[in-house]
Motif scaffolding. Structure first.
Motif, PDB file in Angstrom:
ATOM      1  N   LYS A 270       0.831  -1.208   0.000  1.00 52.72           N
ATOM      2  CA  LYS A 270       0.000   0.000   0.000  1.00 52.72           C
ATOM      3  C   LYS A 270       0.863   1.253   0.000  1.00 52.72           C
ATOM      4  O   LYS A 270       0.609   2.199  -0.766  1.00 52.72           O
ATOM      5  N   VAL A 271       1.869   1.275   0.857  1.00 54.54           N
ATOM      6  CA  VAL A 271       2.745   2.449   0.911  1.00 54.54           C
ATOM      7  C   VAL A 271       3.500   2.612  -0.398  1.00 54.54           C
ATOM      8  O   VAL A 271       3.587   3.721  -0.956  1.00 54.54           O
ATOM      9  N   HIS A 272       4.046   1.523  -0.906  1.00 54.16           N
ATOM     10  CA  HIS A 272       4.792   1.568  -2.174  1.00 54.16           C
ATOM     11  C   HIS A 272       3.926   2.137  -3.298  1.00 54.16           C
ATOM     12  O   HIS A 272       4.390   2.954  -4.107  1.00 54.16           O
ATOM     13  N   ASP A 273       2.682   1.730  -3.365  1.00 55.19           N
ATOM     14  CA  ASP A 273       1.769   2.194  -4.419  1.00 55.19           C
ATOM     15  C   ASP A 273       1.684   3.717  -4.425  1.00 55.19           C
ATOM     16  O   ASP A 273       1.744   4.360  -5.484  1.00 55.19           O
ATOM     17  N   PHE A 274       1.587   4.318  -3.242  1.00 55.12           N
ATOM     18  CA  PHE A 274       1.431   5.767  -3.180  1.00 55.12           C
ATOM     19  C   PHE A 274       2.759   6.515  -3.176  1.00 55.12           C
ATOM     20  O   PHE A 274       2.780   7.743  -3.276  1.00 55.12           O
ATOM     21  N   LEU A 275       3.872   5.799  -3.076  1.00 49.73           N
ATOM     22  CA  LEU A 275       5.180   6.424  -3.215  1.00 49.73           C
ATOM     23  C   LEU A 275       5.598   6.529  -4.674  1.00 49.73           C
ATOM     24  O   LEU A 275       5.973   7.610  -5.151  1.00 49.73           O
ATOM     25  N   THR A 276       5.553   5.403  -5.396  1.00 52.26           N
ATOM     26  CA  THR A 276       6.104   5.387  -6.756  1.00 52.26           C
ATOM     27  C   THR A 276       5.243   4.636  -7.774  1.00 52.26           C
ATOM     28  O   THR A 276       5.607   4.574  -8.936  1.00 52.26           O
ATOM     29  N   ILE A 277       4.158   4.051  -7.359  1.00 54.51           N
ATOM     30  CA  ILE A 277       3.280   3.206  -8.170  1.00 54.51           C
ATOM     31  C   ILE A 277       3.954   1.891  -8.520  1.00 54.51           C
ATOM     32  O   ILE A 277       3.522   0.820  -8.097  1.00 54.51           O
ATOM     33  N   ALA A 278       5.041   1.944  -9.330  1.00 54.38           N
ATOM     34  CA  ALA A 278       5.633   0.682  -9.782  1.00 54.38           C
ATOM     35  C   ALA A 278       7.059   0.915 -10.257  1.00 54.38           C
ATOM     36  O   ALA A 278       7.426   2.023 -10.674  1.00 54.38           O
ATOM     37  N   ALA A 279       7.851  -0.141 -10.213  1.00 57.39           N
ATOM     38  CA  ALA A 279       9.199  -0.109 -10.784  1.00 57.39           C
ATOM     39  C   ALA A 279       9.101  -0.210 -12.305  1.00 57.39           C
ATOM     40  O   ALA A 279       8.095  -0.683 -12.841  1.00 57.39           O
ATOM     41  N   PRO A 280      10.149   0.207 -13.035  1.00 56.23           N
ATOM     42  CA  PRO A 280      10.098   0.249 -14.499  1.00 56.23           C
ATOM     43  C   PRO A 280       9.761  -1.108 -15.119  1.00 56.23           C
ATOM     44  O   PRO A 280      10.429  -2.114 -14.852  1.00 56.23           O
ATOM     45  N   ALA A 281       8.759  -1.104 -15.983  1.00 48.74           N
ATOM     46  CA  ALA A 281       8.257  -2.361 -16.552  1.00 48.74           C
ATOM     47  C   ALA A 281       9.308  -3.137 -17.347  1.00 48.74           C
ATOM     48  O   ALA A 281       9.505  -4.335 -17.099  1.00 48.74           O
ATOM     49  N   PRO A 282       9.998  -2.526 -18.318  1.00 49.81           N
ATOM     50  CA  PRO A 282      10.945  -3.329 -19.105  1.00 49.81           C
ATOM     51  C   PRO A 282      12.117  -3.843 -18.278  1.00 49.81           C
ATOM     52  O   PRO A 282      12.674  -4.901 -18.584  1.00 49.81           O
ATOM     53  N   LEU A 283      12.468  -3.115 -17.230  1.00 53.84           N
ATOM     54  CA  LEU A 283      13.582  -3.554 -16.396  1.00 53.84           C
ATOM     55  C   LEU A 283      13.151  -4.669 -15.448  1.00 53.84           C
ATOM     56  O   LEU A 283      13.985  -5.486 -15.035  1.00 53.84           O
ATOM     57  N   GLN A 284      11.879  -4.727 -15.119  1.00 53.35           N
ATOM     58  CA  GLN A 284      11.383  -5.892 -14.379  1.00 53.35           C
ATOM     59  C   GLN A 284      11.476  -7.143 -15.259  1.00 53.35           C
ATOM     60  O   GLN A 284      11.828  -8.230 -14.791  1.00 53.35           O
ATOM     61  N   THR A 285      11.171  -6.981 -16.541  1.00 54.10           N
ATOM     62  CA  THR A 285      11.296  -8.115 -17.470  1.00 54.10           C
ATOM     63  C   THR A 285      12.749  -8.594 -17.532  1.00 54.10           C
ATOM     64  O   THR A 285      13.027  -9.798 -17.508  1.00 54.10           O
ATOM     65  N   ALA A 286      13.674  -7.629 -17.592  1.00 54.15           N
ATOM     66  CA  ALA A 286      15.091  -8.005 -17.591  1.00 54.15           C
ATOM     67  C   ALA A 286      15.491  -8.642 -16.265  1.00 54.15           C
ATOM     68  O   ALA A 286      16.385  -9.492 -16.219  1.00 54.15           O
ATOM     69  N   GLY A 287      14.821  -8.249 -15.193  1.00 54.32           N
ATOM     70  CA  GLY A 287      15.091  -8.839 -13.890  1.00 54.32           C
ATOM     71  C   GLY A 287      14.804 -10.332 -13.852  1.00 54.32           C
ATOM     72  O   GLY A 287      15.458 -11.083 -13.116  1.00 54.32           O
ATOM     73  N   VAL A 288      13.835 -10.775 -14.630  1.00 55.36           N
ATOM     74  CA  VAL A 288      13.553 -12.212 -14.714  1.00 55.36           C
ATOM     75  C   VAL A 288      14.787 -12.943 -15.245  1.00 55.36           C
ATOM     76  O   VAL A 288      15.162 -14.018 -14.753  1.00 55.36           O
ATOM     77  N   THR A 289      15.429 -12.343 -16.249  1.00 54.83           N
ATOM     78  CA  THR A 289      16.663 -12.933 -16.788  1.00 54.83           C
ATOM     79  C   THR A 289      17.756 -12.957 -15.726  1.00 54.83           C
ATOM     80  O   THR A 289      18.492 -13.948 -15.593  1.00 54.83           O
ATOM     81  N   ALA A 290      17.866 -11.881 -14.954  1.00 54.56           N
ATOM     82  CA  ALA A 290      18.878 -11.831 -13.890  1.00 54.56           C
ATOM     83  C   ALA A 290      18.667 -12.956 -12.881  1.00 54.56           C
ATOM     84  O   ALA A 290      19.633 -13.616 -12.455  1.00 54.56           O
ATOM     85  N   MET A 291      17.425 -13.193 -12.509  1.00 53.80           N
ATOM     86  CA  MET A 291      17.133 -14.230 -11.521  1.00 53.80           C
ATOM     87  C   MET A 291      17.472 -15.633 -12.042  1.00 53.80           C
ATOM     88  O   MET A 291      17.622 -16.571 -11.256  1.00 53.80           O
ATOM     89  N   GLY A 292      17.620 -15.758 -13.355  1.00 55.66           N
ATOM     90  CA  GLY A 292      17.937 -17.057 -13.941  1.00 55.66           C
ATOM     91  C   GLY A 292      19.421 -17.293 -14.161  1.00 55.66           C
ATOM     92  O   GLY A 292      19.803 -18.322 -14.742  1.00 55.66           O
ATOM     93  N   MET A 293      20.279 -16.374 -13.694  1.00 60.92           N
ATOM     94  CA  MET A 293      21.720 -16.571 -13.879  1.00 60.92           C
ATOM     95  C   MET A 293      22.163 -17.837 -13.150  1.00 60.92           C
ATOM     96  O   MET A 293      21.683 -18.150 -12.061  1.00 60.92           O
ATOM     97  N   PRO A 294      23.122 -18.583 -13.717  1.00 63.17           N
ATOM     98  CA  PRO A 294      23.528 -19.869 -13.127  1.00 63.17           C
ATOM     99  C   PRO A 294      24.363 -19.665 -11.875  1.00 63.17           C
ATOM    100  O   PRO A 294      24.908 -18.577 -11.634  1.00 63.17           O
ATOM    101  N   PRO A 295      24.536 -20.698 -11.052  1.00 63.28           N
ATOM    102  CA  PRO A 295      25.344 -20.588  -9.826  1.00 63.28           C
ATOM    103  C   PRO A 295      26.760 -20.103 -10.088  1.00 63.28           C
ATOM    104  O   PRO A 295      27.351 -19.408  -9.255  1.00 63.28           O
ATOM    105  N   GLU A 296      27.317 -20.468 -11.245  1.00 68.49           N
ATOM    106  CA  GLU A 296      28.685 -20.063 -11.553  1.00 68.49           C
ATOM    107  C   GLU A 296      28.833 -18.544 -11.610  1.00 68.49           C
ATOM    108  O   GLU A 296      29.919 -18.012 -11.349  1.00 68.49           O
ATOM    109  N   TYR A 297      27.758 -17.858 -11.964  1.00 69.72           N
ATOM    110  CA  TYR A 297      27.815 -16.395 -12.023  1.00 69.72           C
ATOM    111  C   TYR A 297      28.165 -15.818 -10.655  1.00 69.72           C
ATOM    112  O   TYR A 297      29.016 -14.932 -10.534  1.00 69.72           O
TER     113      TYR A 297
END
Length: 390
Positions: free
Chosen positions: A258-285
């Protein structure tokens, strides 16, 4: 002129950002602000560009895209067996860890509530508490290993204690809290019904090896009273993307959302999509990341010690806290940092800003250097710093 709020008058402008501007003005090599000067993984850039090209440019779901929340939960479970997160009720994606901390503070604290802070602290924590009307209760960490006194910590807790803020691994000291220290915090949080707010943005940047970093959310008894703050920024070298998140029990997450919504609404949409790729980096990274930071740490620390700075090599994060007493008879870190920028051409942060004003003598002679830089950047900075002994 209209008066400003007493809250805003209770703290100063960020010393880190002020140092950044001064360094830019004088063409100094920036070892002050903690941002990498090397590129992020190419997979992340490709994912971000593809998302923008695909017109993923409008408001996403305010508390995070379902894809990113699911990816964060899956990556966490892979990294820390036994840590299960419900992405539907226990995650909120924010505009970086900085906004996450503000959202947590406003969601959790009422005026008069008390917040335990470990000193020296990352400079945002105290202003966040003040803006919420809360009362900081500092607990001093002591050199050389930045340990705290158990009696002092116990005395900081009381009926009005609502939260503890913990940077783990720690900025600016480089400390990684041990299991027994976290167990003591857990005992006190349970006794006084307090919430532990963990800034874990350096979770993968430490030198303790596999299993050496213990997330406080996995300490017995802390499952329902820990809020973990994280972001893409440090682990993936994208400090300008401003994509962070909180992990917390459902009731706390609902308030944070609730607080986040009224502070900034949302984080950048295309960078959230790129974040999915980041979360998939292998253990070696992550293994390579820690090894690369160890090399950078040792390169800079070897040189600083040779030049005459007194320091303890950090176990985690990517900063080293140095004492200037051997080089500066005045033991004035603020003046010495300015001299480094204007005469030597290297910027750092005067560490006095990490202590409260009334306790500033403990940080007066100290500087913080950041080493998330290319080897050639560090070597160029070292060459300039060697002029101190010329």
């Amino acid at each position: 002129m209209p008066r400003t709020s007493a809250k805003a008058d209770a703290f100063t402008e960020s010393v880190i950002r002020e140092t950044f501007r001064l360094a830019a003005r004088h063409g100094a090599i920036n070892l002050g602000q903690g941002f990498p000067d090397f590129p992020c993984p190419p997979e992340l850039k490709e994912a971000a560009c593809a998302a923008i090209t695909a017109d993923d440019n409008q408001y996403p779901m305010t508390y995070g895209t379902p894809e990113l929340r699911a990816a964060i939960a899956e990556k966490t479970a892979r990294t820390y067996p036994g840590w299960t997160i419900d992405p539907e009720t226990e995650l909120c994606v924010t505009c970086g860890a900085t906004e996450a901390l503000v959202a947590v503070t406003f969601a959790l604290l009422d005026p008069g509530d008390e917040v335990v802070l470990f000193e020296p602290w990352y400079e945002n924590y105290r202003p966040d508490a003040i803006l919420a009307g809360a009362v900081p209760r500092p607990v001093r960490m002591r050199e050389p290993d930045w340990s705290f006194d158990e009696a002092e910590l116990r005395a900081a807790f009381g009926p009005r204690t609502k939260a503890v803020f913990l940077c783990h691994p720690n900025n600016p000291t480089g400390k990684v809290y041990r299991a027994e220290e976290l167990a003591l915090l857990a005992e006190l949080c349970r006794r006084w019904d307090a919430v532990l707010v963990v800034d874990s943005i350096y979770e993968h940047i430490h030198q303790l090896g596999p299993g050496g970093y213990l997330p406080p959310a996995l300490v017995p008894g802390m499952e329902d009273r820990t809020i973990t703050v994280n972001a893409l920024s440090k682990t993936y070298a994208v400090t300008g993307w401003r994509v962070g998140w909180t992990v917390a029990p459902p009731g706390l997450t609902a308030a944070i959302r609730k607080v986040h919504d009224f502070l900034t609404i949302a984080a950048p949409a295309p960078l959230q999509t790129a974040g999915v790729t980041a979360m998939g980096m292998p253990p070696e990274y992550y293994t390579a990341l820690a090894a690369a930071y160890r090399e950078r740490r040792d390169l800079l620390c070897d040189a600083l010690e040779r030049i005459g700075f007194d320091l303890r090599r950090p176990e985690g994060s990517y900063y080293v806290l140095c004492d200037t007493a051997g080089l500066d008879p005045a033991a004035d870190g603020v003046a010495f940092a300015r001299r480094l920028i204007t005469e030597i051409g290297v910027s750092c942060v005067p560490a006095v800003s990490f202590w409260r004003p009334e306790n500033a003598e403990h940080g007066r002679s100290k500087l913080r250097f950041a080493f998330p830089k290319r080897r050639e950047t560090l070597l160029a900075a070292i060459e300039r710093l060697e002029n101190l002994t010329g």
